[in-house]
Scaffold this active site. Structure first.
Site, PDB file in Angstrom:
ATOM      1  CG  ASN A  88     -47.146  90.245  35.026  1.00 25.03           C
ATOM      2  OD1 ASN A  88     -48.302  90.423  35.356  1.00 25.03           O
ATOM      3  ND2 ASN A  88     -46.120  90.838  35.629  1.00 25.03           N
ATOM      4  CG  HIS A  89     -50.793  86.830  29.910  1.00 22.18           C
ATOM      5  ND1 HIS A  89     -51.754  86.245  29.124  1.00 22.18           N
ATOM      6  CD2 HIS A  89     -50.758  86.102  31.055  1.00 22.18           C
ATOM      7  CE1 HIS A  89     -52.286  85.219  29.753  1.00 22.18           C
ATOM      8  NE2 HIS A  89     -51.699  85.121  30.941  1.00 22.18           N
ATOM      9  N   PRO A  90     -47.301  88.904  28.101  1.00 19.29           N
ATOM     10  CG  PRO A  90     -46.999  88.082  25.949  1.00 19.29           C
ATOM     11  CD  PRO A  90     -47.383  87.661  27.327  1.00 19.29           C
TER      12      PRO A  90
END
Length: 210
Positions: A88-90
């Site tokens: 996941n990315h922020p």
């Protein structure tokens, strides 16, 4: 002689005697601190056996917080894979660009939520399916080919599509409860193979008396 060999790397021998090298028992080829895999669960892919963990879960590094847990007798078809939480990315700010991963001192996003991905027993995951972070797939479920599984799957459900949705339940609720209570996958192998006809023919009365 038993049908299954728990110690095998490649468990399938074709009728002409050729060992089928693309299918591996996961437990015997994966050595990863964040993966827990039950006996007789297999995966088919075209890489080397030592590449299995990377192909199955390409974002599950050795230092991540989440786990990938796979039960017994799980069948994972070619092209299927798990996208785990560390991929996941922020997403809370104005950008999703993962700036921190490009510098060793700031690598990782320890504030991002993580959740284990868990697959029950006797689950069939069809060709080219993608299992997204933190999904829980119940025992006896079937995931159709090319599905993208974004939410939990109940035991003995058939799901498909993008995002995957329940197509049907394999059995009525009372039978599902009984099958989960019987938990044939926890039987000794000799007992499973002795009662294989009951499993293959859907003979619940036979399983009850086993």
């Amino acid at each position: 002689m038993p049908i299954l060999n728990a110690e095998a790397t490649h468990p399938i021998t074709l009728p002409d005697g050729t060992l089928y090298g693309d299918t591996v028992y996961l437990k015997n080829v994966v050595d990863h601190p964040r993966m827990e895999i039950g006996e007789y669960s297999y995966y088919t892919h075209s890489g080397e056996p030592d590449d299995t963990a990377r192909i199955l879960a390409p974002y599950l590094g050795h230092g991540v917080r989440e786990r990938l847990v796979i039960g017994k007798f799980v069948q994972i078809a070619r092209g299927s894979y798990f996208i785990t939480s560390s991929a996941n990315h922020p997403m809370k700010g104005f950008t999703t660009y993962p700036f921190r991963i490009f510098k060793q001192e700031t690598f990782g996003y320890k504030d991002l939520p993580v959740k284990d991905t868990v697959v029950g027993n006797d689950v069939w995951i069809g060709h080219d399916a993608a299992i997204m972070p933190g999904v829980q797939i119940g025992s006896g479920a079937i995931v159709a080919a090319r599905s993208v599984v974004t939410r939990d799957v109940p035991p003995y459900a058939v799901v498909g599509g993008n995002p995957a949705a329940i197509i049907r339940m394999r059995y009525p609720a009372e039978i599902i409860d009984e099958l989960l209570d019987i938990a044939w996958w926890d039987w000794p192998l000799d007992k499973i193979e002795a009662h294989l006809a009951f499993l293959e023919n859907g003979d619940l009365e036979g399983l009850r008396s086993a």
